[in-house]
Design a protein around this motif. Structure first.
Motif, PDB file in Angstrom:
ATOM      1  N   ARG A 134       0.883  -1.132   0.020  1.00 32.24           N
ATOM      2  CA  ARG A 134      -0.120  -0.084   0.058  1.00 32.24           C
ATOM      3  C   ARG A 134       0.917   1.095  -0.035  1.00 32.24           C
ATOM      4  O   ARG A 134       2.023   1.127   0.408  1.00 32.24           O
ATOM      5  CB  ARG A 134      -0.986  -0.094   1.220  1.00 32.24           C
ATOM      6  CG  ARG A 134      -1.877  -1.245   1.295  1.00 32.24           C
ATOM      7  CD  ARG A 134      -2.976  -0.821   0.280  1.00 32.24           C
ATOM      8  NE  ARG A 134      -4.062  -1.988   0.367  1.00 32.24           N
ATOM      9  CZ  ARG A 134      -3.983  -3.323  -0.188  1.00 32.24           C
ATOM     10  NH1 ARG A 134      -2.797  -3.611  -0.806  1.00 32.24           N
ATOM     11  NH2 ARG A 134      -4.960  -4.087   0.304  1.00 32.24           N
ATOM     12  N   ASP A 155      -5.304   4.520   6.605  1.00 30.48           N
ATOM     13  CA  ASP A 155      -6.368   3.789   6.259  1.00 30.48           C
ATOM     14  C   ASP A 155      -6.205   2.585   5.203  1.00 30.48           C
ATOM     15  O   ASP A 155      -6.654   1.268   5.523  1.00 30.48           O
ATOM     16  CB  ASP A 155      -7.478   4.695   5.340  1.00 30.48           C
ATOM     17  CG  ASP A 155      -8.626   5.159   6.438  1.00 30.48           C
ATOM     18  OD1 ASP A 155      -8.896   4.260   7.412  1.00 30.48           O
ATOM     19  OD2 ASP A 155      -9.471   6.135   6.084  1.00 30.48           O
ATOM     20  N   TRP A 203      -4.617  -0.234   7.340  1.00 30.51           N
ATOM     21  CA  TRP A 203      -5.583  -0.827   8.169  1.00 30.51           C
ATOM     22  C   TRP A 203      -6.279  -1.806   7.415  1.00 30.51           C
ATOM     23  O   TRP A 203      -6.492  -2.960   7.809  1.00 30.51           O
ATOM     24  CB  TRP A 203      -6.600   0.038   8.686  1.00 30.51           C
ATOM     25  CG  TRP A 203      -6.341   0.985   9.700  1.00 30.51           C
ATOM     26  CD1 TRP A 203      -5.997   2.299   9.765  1.00 30.51           C
ATOM     27  CD2 TRP A 203      -5.778   0.679  11.270  1.00 30.51           C
ATOM     28  NE1 TRP A 203      -5.718   2.783  11.124  1.00 30.51           N
ATOM     29  CE2 TRP A 203      -5.476   1.930  11.910  1.00 30.51           C
ATOM     30  CE3 TRP A 203      -5.731  -0.845  12.059  1.00 30.51           C
ATOM     31  CZ2 TRP A 203      -5.058   1.631  13.141  1.00 30.51           C
ATOM     32  CZ3 TRP A 203      -5.626  -0.486  13.236  1.00 30.51           C
ATOM     33  CH2 TRP A 203      -5.096   0.429  13.958  1.00 30.51           C
ATOM     34  N   ASP A 204      -6.494  -1.298   6.028  1.00 28.35           N
ATOM     35  CA  ASP A 204      -7.133  -2.591   5.288  1.00 28.35           C
ATOM     36  C   ASP A 204      -6.187  -3.629   5.005  1.00 28.35           C
ATOM     37  O   ASP A 204      -6.906  -4.722   4.931  1.00 28.35           O
ATOM     38  CB  ASP A 204      -7.529  -1.733   3.941  1.00 28.35           C
ATOM     39  CG  ASP A 204      -8.875  -0.805   4.241  1.00 28.35           C
ATOM     40  OD1 ASP A 204      -9.499  -0.994   5.150  1.00 28.35           O
ATOM     41  OD2 ASP A 204      -9.016   0.169   3.168  1.00 28.35           O
ATOM     42  N   GLU A 249      -6.621  -7.772   5.638  1.00 30.99           N
ATOM     43  CA  GLU A 249      -6.339  -8.811   4.684  1.00 30.99           C
ATOM     44  C   GLU A 249      -5.358 -10.099   5.226  1.00 30.99           C
ATOM     45  O   GLU A 249      -5.656 -11.239   4.946  1.00 30.99           O
ATOM     46  CB  GLU A 249      -5.687  -8.184   3.447  1.00 30.99           C
ATOM     47  CG  GLU A 249      -6.751  -7.273   2.540  1.00 30.99           C
ATOM     48  CD  GLU A 249      -6.047  -6.677   1.315  1.00 30.99           C
ATOM     49  OE1 GLU A 249      -5.201  -7.223   0.940  1.00 30.99           O
ATOM     50  OE2 GLU A 249      -6.574  -5.554   1.165  1.00 30.99           O
ATOM     51  N   LYS A 295     -16.622   1.050  10.376  1.00 35.25           N
ATOM     52  CA  LYS A 295     -15.853   0.472   9.529  1.00 35.25           C
ATOM     53  C   LYS A 295     -14.333   0.373  10.474  1.00 35.25           C
ATOM     54  O   LYS A 295     -13.761  -0.699  10.596  1.00 35.25           O
ATOM     55  CB  LYS A 295     -15.614   0.773   8.001  1.00 35.25           C
ATOM     56  CG  LYS A 295     -14.438   0.388   7.555  1.00 35.25           C
ATOM     57  CD  LYS A 295     -14.222   0.932   6.378  1.00 35.25           C
ATOM     58  CE  LYS A 295     -12.990   0.113   5.537  1.00 35.25           C
ATOM     59  NZ  LYS A 295     -12.748   0.613   4.112  1.00 35.25           N
ATOM     60  N   ARG A 297     -12.429  -3.293  12.711  1.00 37.97           N
ATOM     61  CA  ARG A 297     -11.089  -3.622  12.423  1.00 37.97           C
ATOM     62  C   ARG A 297     -10.517  -4.049  13.580  1.00 37.97           C
ATOM     63  O   ARG A 297      -9.821  -5.212  13.667  1.00 37.97           O
ATOM     64  CB  ARG A 297     -10.278  -2.501  11.916  1.00 37.97           C
ATOM     65  CG  ARG A 297     -10.246  -1.972  10.452  1.00 37.97           C
ATOM     66  CD  ARG A 297     -10.021  -0.884  10.165  1.00 37.97           C
ATOM     67  NE  ARG A 297     -10.039  -0.331   8.635  1.00 37.97           N
ATOM     68  CZ  ARG A 297     -10.030   0.976   8.163  1.00 37.97           C
ATOM     69  NH1 ARG A 297      -9.813   1.878   9.121  1.00 37.97           N
ATOM     70  NH2 ARG A 297     -10.280   1.232   7.010  1.00 37.97           N
TER      71      ARG A 297
END
Length: 297
Positions: free
Chosen positions: A8, A37, A40-41, A45, A106, A110
């Motif tokens: 990322r 962000d 975090w995503d 994963e 959202k 997490r």
């Protein structure tokens, strides 16, 4: 097995699986592993990947370099709900509570994802473990920390003033008095203070941290796979019976409200200072605000 990057911009989440473990590393050391962000995503994963791998019996979560994690990247804080828009009459229109709640739901999910992961997680903490970084550690099953650890919720000085996504967990773990102190004082505790309060399971010297993490991971990896999953599931049911999991329902609501609060003229508005002077200057003004000197009271 080669370590893989879940790539990322501005930081990565590194993933490696071997010997019954998944090693997940927060990799943004130039910002003390502050999380964007996108990171975090990517972390979500990585957790999905570890939980889906039947050979992984334990997750080891750590940060690259000398720090664990300083929470959300402050360059993004204040902008996460979207820009202020202009309405049909030319007036500025801030993001709605609906937009805030959608984002915060959202965001809190997490931490809930890690907390409810059926594969146990050991956090290895050195250096700064602050804000969202402390939530990450609190969401893990076990925390081993080095004597360099510094843990706390200084983000409370941004206006939250005594509420946290892990309020219920902190009250249960620290006791109500110490939990209130952690949040209202917004101090950063050193390793010994954090260990005495109960934020840390095992405190070791910095050069022993990795080895101790490997020892504990190996002990968990030798347990039967079904036993590990059933045990974590039962633990989560017990947490639910104690009401701990309610924190993931009220967290988005309180944060959406707190991020939309009114600032009075005699108060230090970090977000305004950040807009006008930048993150570094805004942080310095925020910290200076809460330094109490003799004769102030």
């Amino acid at each position: 097995m080669m370590t893989e990057e879940i790539a990322r911009p501005a930081g990565t989440i590194d993933y490696e699986a071997r010997d019954g473990r998944a090693y997940i590393t927060l990799n943004n050391p130039s910002k003390k592993n502050a999380m964007t962000d996108a990171m975090w995503d990517a972390l979500m994963e990585a957790y999905d990947r570890a939980e889906a791998d039947d050979d992984v019996r334990v997750i080891v979560l750590t940060g690259a370099g000398t720090d664990f994690c300083t929470g959300h990247d402050m360059a993004e804080v204040g902008n996460q709900y979207g820009p202020t828009t202009i309405d049909a009459k030319g007036r500025p229109r801030r993001p709605s509570q609906r937009a805030r709640l959608r984002y915060d739901k959202k965001y809190v999910a997490r931490f809930e994802r890690i907390f409810t992961c059926l594969t146990p997680t050991i956090a290895l903490v050195r250096g700064y473990c602050l804000g969202g970084g402390l939530y990450l550690a609190e969401a893990c099953d076990l925390v081993i920390a080095s004597d360099t650890a510094k843990m706390g919720h200084p983000e409370q000085k941004l206006g939250l003033s005594g509420a946290a996504y892990f309020d219920a967990w902190e009250m249960l773990t620290l006791g109500i008095r110490k939990a209130r102190e952690l949040l209202l004082m917004a101090d950063v505790w050193n390793a010994q203070e954090a260990f005495a309060a109960g934020l840390i399971n095992k405190l070791v010297s910095d050069d022993e941290l990795t080895a101790k993490g490997e020892e504990w991971a190996e002990r968990i990896a030798r347990l039967p796979r079904d036993g590990i999953t059933i045990g974590k599931s039962a633990t989560l049911l017990a947490m639910n019976a104690l009401g701990v999991n309610t924190q993931f329902a009220y967290g988005p609501v309180y944060h959406a409200l707190a991020s939309n609060m009114r600032w009075e003229e005699d108060e230090v508005n970090f977000f305004k200072q950040k807009r006008d002077k930048g993150v570094t200057a805004a942080n310095k003004e925020r910290e200076a605000r809460y330094v109490v000197k003799d004769g102030d009271a």
